[in-house]
Design an enzyme around this catalytic site. Structure first.
Site, PDB file in Angstrom:
ATOM      1  N   TYR A  34       0.996  -1.205  -0.084  1.00 18.39           N
ATOM      2  CA  TYR A  34      -0.263  -0.064  -0.357  1.00 18.39           C
ATOM      3  C   TYR A  34       0.955   1.030   0.342  1.00 18.39           C
ATOM      4  CZ  TYR A  34      -3.436   3.235   0.929  1.00 18.39           C
ATOM      5  OH  TYR A  34      -4.466   4.430   0.738  1.00 18.39           O
ATOM      6  N   PHE A  82      -7.418  21.710 -24.585  1.00 15.84           N
ATOM      7  CA  PHE A  82      -7.395  20.091 -25.189  1.00 15.84           C
ATOM      8  C   PHE A  82      -9.302  19.938 -24.061  1.00 15.84           C
ATOM      9  CE2 PHE A  82      -8.136  15.308 -24.458  1.00 15.84           C
ATOM     10  CZ  PHE A  82      -7.888  15.423 -25.553  1.00 15.84           C
ATOM     11  N   THR A  83     -10.156  19.041 -24.455  1.00 14.82           N
ATOM     12  CA  THR A  83     -11.825  19.217 -23.799  1.00 14.82           C
ATOM     13  C   THR A  83     -11.432  18.933 -22.603  1.00 14.82           C
ATOM     14  OG1 THR A  83     -11.007  16.521 -24.135  1.00 14.82           O
ATOM     15  CG2 THR A  83     -12.843  17.478 -25.737  1.00 14.82           C
ATOM     16  N   ASP A  91       1.765  20.189 -20.728  1.00 11.34           N
ATOM     17  CA  ASP A  91       0.990  19.057 -20.712  1.00 11.34           C
ATOM     18  C   ASP A  91       1.721  18.155 -21.527  1.00 11.34           C
ATOM     19  OD1 ASP A  91      -0.719  17.143 -21.954  1.00 11.34           O
ATOM     20  OD2 ASP A  91      -2.542  17.719 -21.836  1.00 11.34           O
ATOM     21  N   LYS A 147      -0.012   8.385 -23.489  1.00 14.75           N
ATOM     22  CA  LYS A 147       0.580   8.023 -24.727  1.00 14.75           C
ATOM     23  C   LYS A 147       1.776   7.629 -25.069  1.00 14.75           C
ATOM     24  CE  LYS A 147      -3.769  10.243 -24.667  1.00 14.75           C
ATOM     25  NZ  LYS A 147      -4.846  10.105 -23.519  1.00 14.75           N
ATOM     26  N   ARG A 196     -13.578  15.090 -33.576  1.00 11.52           N
ATOM     27  CA  ARG A 196     -12.680  16.740 -33.579  1.00 11.52           C
ATOM     28  C   ARG A 196     -13.027  17.661 -34.309  1.00 11.52           C
ATOM     29  NH1 ARG A 196     -10.569  14.592 -28.409  1.00 11.52           N
ATOM     30  NH2 ARG A 196     -12.673  14.852 -28.537  1.00 11.52           N
ATOM     31  N   PHE A 248     -19.383  14.150 -26.200  1.00 12.00           N
ATOM     32  CA  PHE A 248     -19.242  13.869 -28.050  1.00 12.00           C
ATOM     33  C   PHE A 248     -19.134  12.272 -27.191  1.00 12.00           C
ATOM     34  CE2 PHE A 248     -14.878  13.257 -25.769  1.00 12.00           C
ATOM     35  CZ  PHE A 248     -14.738  14.521 -25.122  1.00 12.00           C
TER      36      PHE A 248
HETATM   37  C1  P61 Z   1      -7.020  10.979 -26.799  1.00 14.04           C
HETATM   38  F1  P61 Z   1     -11.942  12.049 -26.947  1.00 14.04           F
HETATM   39  N1  P61 Z   1      -6.633  12.204 -24.930  1.00 14.04           N
HETATM   40  O1  P61 Z   1      -5.912  11.983 -27.360  1.00 14.04           O
HETATM   41  P1  P61 Z   1      -6.862  10.930 -20.757  1.00 14.04           P
HETATM   42  N2  P61 Z   1      -4.079  15.739 -22.063  1.00 14.04           N
HETATM   43  C2  P61 Z   1      -3.864  15.348 -23.803  1.00 14.04           C
HETATM   44  C3  P61 Z   1      -4.550  14.391 -24.447  1.00 14.04           C
HETATM   45  O2  P61 Z   1      -4.610  13.919 -25.547  1.00 14.04           O
HETATM   46  C4  P61 Z   1      -5.236  13.628 -23.316  1.00 14.04           C
HETATM   47  C5  P61 Z   1      -4.891  14.237 -22.432  1.00 14.04           C
HETATM   48  C6  P61 Z   1      -4.409  15.225 -21.817  1.00 14.04           C
HETATM   49  C7  P61 Z   1      -6.938  11.408 -24.874  1.00 14.04           C
HETATM   50  C8  P61 Z   1      -8.171  10.939 -24.576  1.00 14.04           C
HETATM   51  C9  P61 Z   1      -9.460  10.891 -25.036  1.00 14.04           C
HETATM   52  O3  P61 Z   1     -12.102  14.681 -25.630  1.00 14.04           O
HETATM   53  C10 P61 Z   1     -10.554  13.627 -25.326  1.00 14.04           C
HETATM   54  O4  P61 Z   1      -5.320  10.210 -19.510  1.00 14.04           O
HETATM   55  C11 P61 Z   1      -3.175  16.303 -24.879  1.00 14.04           C
HETATM   56  O5  P61 Z   1      -6.900  10.729 -21.127  1.00 14.04           O
HETATM   57  O6  P61 Z   1      -7.596  11.426 -18.940  1.00 14.04           O
HETATM   58  C12 P61 Z   1      -6.173  12.694 -23.588  1.00 14.04           C
HETATM   59  O7  P61 Z   1      -5.781  11.785 -20.539  1.00 14.04           O
HETATM   60  C13 P61 Z   1      -6.219  13.514 -20.937  1.00 14.04           C
HETATM   61  C14 P61 Z   1     -10.316  11.697 -26.274  1.00 14.04           C
HETATM   62  C15 P61 Z   1      -9.676  12.155 -23.331  1.00 14.04           C
HETATM   63  C16 P61 Z   1     -10.838  11.858 -26.437  1.00 14.04           C
HETATM   64  C17 P61 Z   1     -10.828  13.414 -24.333  1.00 14.04           C
HETATM   65  O8  P61 Z   1      -7.576  10.143 -27.112  1.00 14.04           O
END
Ligand code: P61
Length: 473
Positions: free
Chosen positions: A88, A140-141, A231, A274, A398, A465
């Site tokens: 833990y 970013f979303t 980021d 990623k 997107r 979305f």
């Molecule tokens: C993606 F449709 N991206 O590109 P988490 N920062 C950045 C990202 O690209 C990102 C996160 C933070 C995704 C997954 C995803 O609207 C969406 O590990 C530059 O996914 O929490 C994530 O990181 C967030 C797809 C996220 C989406 C949000 O496919």
């Protein structure tokens, strides 16, 4: 007399007048793909409300929804999973991860999180107070939502050219410093806790930020006592573009470039799903001890103890190893090279995509694909649906659906970019898969005049979305 037989077949390398490259890995385990009939896909898409997020993965042939958490781990990473110390507190894998982040990203203090948005939540709650303003190189979303939930208003400070899918600027992710200065002038430094710098910029098409731009931005912010937060989700890809395009970096390694870039920032959040080559994980790292103290306080409330942050010990081990592998030059050249291969085929066939080709995905320009469709008919969502129907390939909208609604007016946000993303998972698909994808995009392009668009039939409140449903016109 022997006569040479003229050959009309050329390898990809020959077509480009160079020796061919191949993926720098071989396959040890395979996962069979399911091929569906068009009839099955029609039913599956109807059940999913014409939203590719709502398809079952079993109904998908080549899955280009995202590069997030979809990487193939290496044999070393899988071996690392067996070394998970599931204590833990104080897991040895945490210390390995901490050392990897210090070595490759250079930050002093780190907390693990379950994924990127966990880190975004913690940093937003720690640094932002109600009424603040945040500038960022395109939204970013999840990032913007966490900034807004913490009480801030987001302002886009990216170069204008980033909104033009045809502009060939080599660093379209760059921040427009004049926009940052105007923001400071208008609201005052005390109301701007940090500028949020993404490298590369996902929503702009995977476009990079130059080292020079980051350096100038840092100098500007230092003059006003404003932090620069990174980021780092796709920083390794950004480093490749710097190596290829920016003067003085051709002989530097990807690892050196990443370290230099991070040294210009005060901290970073990371979706390790990623660049870092794991299926789940994230982290948050800073240089300021007082900020770290607050993050460490919050992580135990929302994620888990500060030595696991929502991850299993084995996840942290795979992540520590993934960080090291992600920084290898040959890995990242092959990864971005595969994206480029697909993009160059489509470019050759005059299919409208965002240029220059970015690091993690090909973004189809749905406005130019379907000029007959008004943006309110969701052209990019329509294209994602058509691609799925044609071949079972899954892509991601997107555009207007992703951009959500304006909190004040309640109207759709209408982004200039209306894109369908073909996102390439790391180390998963081969060049032959890319050929199949390219041909399917071409088939949809050839049938483009028939597209009629979609209406939104169900709209969730947050990040609509993901779960929205559509009906065809
Ligand atoms: C993606 F449709 N991206 O590109 P988490 N920062 C950045 C990202 O690209 C990102 C996160 C933070 C995704 C997954 C995803 O609207 C969406 O590990 C530059 O996914 O929490 C994530 O990181 C967030 C797809 C996220 C989406 C949000 O496919």
């Amino acid at each position: 007399m022997t006569q040479e037989r003229p050959s009309s077949l050329h390898t990809m390398g020959q077509q480009h007048g160079r020796r061919s490259w191949a993926e720098p890995w071989k396959i040890k385990m395979v996962e069979p793909l399911k091929v569906t009939t068009r009839e099955q896909r029609v039913t599956a898409l109807e059940e999913a409300g014409y939203n590719t997020f709502l398809l079952r993965s079993d109904d998908v042939y080549i899955d280009l929804l995202t590069d997030s958490g979809t990487s193939a781990m290496s044999d070393r990473q899988w071996a690392g999973m067996m070394l998970g110390d599931e204590a833990y507190a104080g897991s040895r894998n945490f210390y390995h991860l901490d050392a990897a982040i210090k070595r490759f990203y250079g930050y002093a203090y780190m907390v693990p999180t379950h994924q990127g948005r966990g880190a975004e939540h913690l940093i937003s709650q720690t640094l932002i107070k109600a009424g603040d303003h945040i500038g960022g190189n395109m939204y970013f979303t999840t990032t913007r939502l966490h900034q807004e939930l913490a009480g801030a208003t987001f302002h886009d400070v990216i170069l204008d050219v980033a909104h033009d899918p045809q502009d060939l600027h080599p660093f379209k992710g760059n921040v427009d410093l004049a926009k940052v200065e105007a923001l400071i002038e208008r609201y005052g430094a005390a109301q701007i806790p940090y500028i949020s710098l993404a490298a590369t910029v996902n929503m702009a098409g995977g476009q990079p930020v130059s080292m020079a731009n980051a350096r100038e931005l840092k100098a500007l912010l230092d003059r006003h006592g404003i932090r620069l937060m990174l980021d780092a989700t796709r920083l390794v890809e950004n480093a490749l573009f710097i190596q290829e395009r920016e003067e003085g970096y051709a002989d530097k390694s990807i690892a050196e470039i990443c370290l230099e870039f991070c040294s210009l920032t005060d901290g970073a959040w990371m979706s390790a799903k990623k660049d870092n080559l794991v299926n789940i994980g994230g982290w948050l790292a800073v240089n300021d001890y007082s900020v770290f103290e607050e993050l460490r306080n919050l992580v135990v409330v929302y994620e888990g103890l500060h030595t696991y942050g929502g991850l299993a010990g084995r996840d942290m081990e795979a992540l520590a190893i993934g960080i090291e592998e992600s920084m290898q030059d040959e890995h990242i050249r092959s990864r971005v090279g595969q994206v480029r291969y697909l993009g160059e085929l489509l470019t050759e066939w005059d299919i409208p995509i965002v240029q220059p080709i970015g690091g993690h995905a090909i973004f189809l320009d749905a406005r130019r694909f379907y000029p007959q469709l008004a943006q309110d008919l969701f052209p990019a969502q329509t294209l994602a649906a058509e691609l799925y129907l044609d071949s079972g390939i899954r892509s991601m909208e997107r555009g207007i659906a992703s951009a959500g609604r304006n909190a004040e007016t309640g109207d759709h946000n209408r982004p200039k970019l209306e894109l369908t993303r073909l996102t390439i998972p790391r180390r998963v698909y081969t060049q032959a898969h890319m050929d199949v994808v390219a041909e399917s995009v071409k088939a949809c392009f050839d049938a483009r005049d028939a597209a009629r668009g979609l209406d939104m039939a169900y709209e969730p409140k947050y990040l609509r979305f993901f779960q929205a449903r559509f009906t065809p016109r």
